[in-house]
Design a protein around this motif. Structure first.
Motif, short mmCIF file in Angstrom:
data_model
loop_
_atom_site.label_atom_id
_atom_site.label_comp_id
_atom_site.label_asym_id
_atom_site.label_seq_id
_atom_site.Cartn_x
_atom_site.Cartn_y
_atom_site.Cartn_z
N ARG A 134 0.84 -1.09 -0.11
CA ARG A 134 -0.05 0.25 -0.19
C ARG A 134 0.90 1.43 -0.10
O ARG A 134 0.62 2.07 -0.72
CB ARG A 134 -1.07 -0.08 1.14
CG ARG A 134 -1.92 1.16 1.18
CD ARG A 134 -2.60 1.20 2.66
NE ARG A 134 -3.10 0.07 3.16
CZ ARG A 134 -3.75 -0.25 4.24
NH1 ARG A 134 -3.93 0.72 5.03
NH2 ARG A 134 -4.33 -1.46 4.33
N SER A 141 1.91 7.02 -6.81
CA SER A 141 0.82 8.08 -7.04
C SER A 141 1.36 9.46 -7.22
O SER A 141 1.15 10.11 -7.88
CB SER A 141 -0.47 7.95 -6.14
OG SER A 141 -0.88 6.86 -6.21
N ALA A 265 -5.05 3.97 -9.68
CA ALA A 265 -4.98 2.59 -9.44
C ALA A 265 -3.89 2.31 -8.27
O ALA A 265 -4.07 1.20 -7.67
CB ALA A 265 -4.86 1.85 -10.80
N LYS A 268 -4.79 1.45 -4.64
CA LYS A 268 -5.49 0.28 -4.51
C LYS A 268 -4.94 -1.13 -4.63
O LYS A 268 -5.16 -2.10 -4.12
CB LYS A 268 -7.05 0.38 -5.49
CG LYS A 268 -7.47 1.80 -5.15
CD LYS A 268 -8.38 1.62 -3.80
CE LYS A 268 -9.39 2.56 -3.73
NZ LYS A 268 -10.05 2.98 -2.48
N LYS A 271 -2.44 -1.92 -2.09
CA LYS A 271 -3.20 -2.58 -0.75
C LYS A 271 -3.59 -3.97 -1.11
O LYS A 271 -3.27 -4.84 -0.39
CB LYS A 271 -4.51 -1.88 -0.54
CG LYS A 271 -5.09 -2.20 0.74
CD LYS A 271 -6.41 -1.15 1.05
CE LYS A 271 -7.20 -1.78 2.12
NZ LYS A 271 -8.34 -1.06 2.47
N LEU A 272 -3.70 -4.32 -2.20
CA LEU A 272 -4.11 -5.69 -2.73
C LEU A 272 -2.94 -6.73 -2.84
O LEU A 272 -3.10 -7.76 -2.55
CB LEU A 272 -4.72 -5.67 -4.24
CG LEU A 272 -5.74 -7.17 -4.81
CD1 LEU A 272 -6.65 -7.28 -3.95
CD2 LEU A 272 -5.90 -6.79 -6.23
#
Length: 399
Positions: A134, A141, A265, A268, A271-272
């Motif tokens: 994450r 980003s 994206a 997200k 985190k996945l």
């Protein structure tokens, strides 16, 4: 606030400022060369390509060295070295007297660069493992947002203040980011009592001996090679689709659409990675990038291209953060920064070779052919993941 979160947010903002500052010069580099006395169109093209590329060449060569020093002296020190060093060099570029002086300053800039890799190493080694994906996604980003905004801001400021003043503004922006890191970022780092003196080649052999590090580096190279090879030629394809001579805005929109999706994206998918496994996020993102890259070759209008690139960007948000998470997991203890240094050498190699190869492929097969070749190269990365990375990681887990 927990220290690692504070470090993350500060470094996100710092990376935004650094990448925005570094990419401000992109829109007007050919125009600045004209101001420096280069008037022949052919010479402007040659000098622009060489001056732009030499930064990646020296960064490629020196990344492992800075990684070694970071492991011995601390990652924050390398962030500061790069930040203040690039700030000075950027200001000096505003005083260039000709193309050769600008060339050597860009070479020096690549030599002392490394703000982004050092920040990645600092965040990854100071963040709990369960949050690493994450955190690296959020860091990505900040980088992408700066890359998107930089050319736009640079173009506006160049019109308002002139080309030379932009280098002063760029240097100031990088210096502000470095000062913020100096006073606000705290690193948990224990300096080795007696650092082992090793050659860079020996470091590489040790890191390469950890499976599947080399296949993972190969994936990073293939991704950069495939994607960077397309970007410089987007404006040409936009002109073909729109039928307009003045297509700079739409070309920028086509490039930015991919970056915006990447930025959205990355957190997200990062985190996945923490919950499902970074290798599976990387593998799935690569498959998505391959499948969604192919439609770009068959678009019939500008908005179809922009939409296609947006969806490709959503997949790209899971690539580098997941790869960096895996590098952190695989790195030998005390060699994390060196592992990232070699990783960035592969990344910079893709940045260097991609545009040259993309130009040759486009000349031979056209832009539509280039999109298909790019998808095929990403397909090769999928093959490496399926045959080399995922099985080796499964073996490590079992053992």
């Amino acid at each position: 606030m927990v220290r690692w979160r504070k470090n993350l947010y500060i470094l996100m903002a710092a990376q935004f400022f650094v990448m925005a500052a570094m990419t401000m010069i992109v829109p007007f580099l050919p125009l600045y060369l004209q101001e420096l006395g280069v008037t022949d169109p052919g010479q402007i093209s040659i000098w622009s390509g060489v001056i732009f590329g030499v930064n990646f060449l020296t960064a490629f060569l020196f990344a492992p060295l800075w990684g070694k020093i970071a492991d011995r002296q601390g990652r924050k020190l390398m962030v500061l070295r790069s930040g203040f060093g690039m700030a000075i060099v950027m200001v000096l570029m505003g005083f260039a007297t000709g193309p050769w002086s600008l060339f050597f300053l860009r070479m020096l800039n690549g030599t002392i660069s490394g703000f982004i890799p050092a920040s990645i190493a600092l965040v990854s080694t100071n963040t709990p493992k369960e949050y690493a994906g994450r955190a690296l996604g959020m860091l990505q980003s900040g980088t992408v947002a700066g890359t998107i905004c930089g050319p736009l801001i640079g173009g506006l400021l160049a019109d308002a203040f002139g080309f030379r003043a932009i280098f002063n503004i760029t240097g100031l922006g990088i210096a502000v980011a470095a000062v913020a890191v100096l006073f606000l970022v705290k690193e948990d780092f224990e300096k080795p009592e007696q650092a082992e003196k090793t050659k860079t080649s020996d470091d590489f052999k040790r890191i390469a001996g950890v499976q599947p590090m080399i296949p993972l580096y190969t994936v990073i190279f293939l991704v950069q090679f495939a994607l960077i090879g397309v970007n410089p030629l987007i404006s040409v394809f936009v002109g073909e689709l729109s039928g307009r001579e003045e297509n700079a805005f739409y070309a920028g929109l086509a490039v930015a659409s991919l970056g915006v999706a990447n930025m959205l994206a990355s957190p997200k998918l990062g985190k996945l990675s923490d919950t499902k496994g970074a290798q599976y996020v990387l593998f799935g993102s690569l498959i998505g990038a391959v499948l969604l890259s192919i439609p770009q070759a068959f678009v019939t209008n500008l908005w179809q291209l922009i939409a296609a690139r947006f969806f490709v960007g959503l997949c790209l948000g899971g690539l580098l953060p997941a790869a960096n998470t895996l590098i952190r997991q695989l790195s030998p203890q005390g060699m994390e920064s060196r592992a990232y240094g070699f990783s960035n050498s592969f990344l910079f190699l893709g940045n260097m070779l991609g545009p040259a190869a993309g130009g040759l492929i486009s000349a031979a097969l056209g832009m539509r052919g280039l999109f298909l070749i790019s998808a095929a190269i990403l397909g090769a990365a999928v093959f490496v993941m399926y045959t080399k990375v995922i099985p080796k990681l499964a073996q490590r887990t079992e053992s």
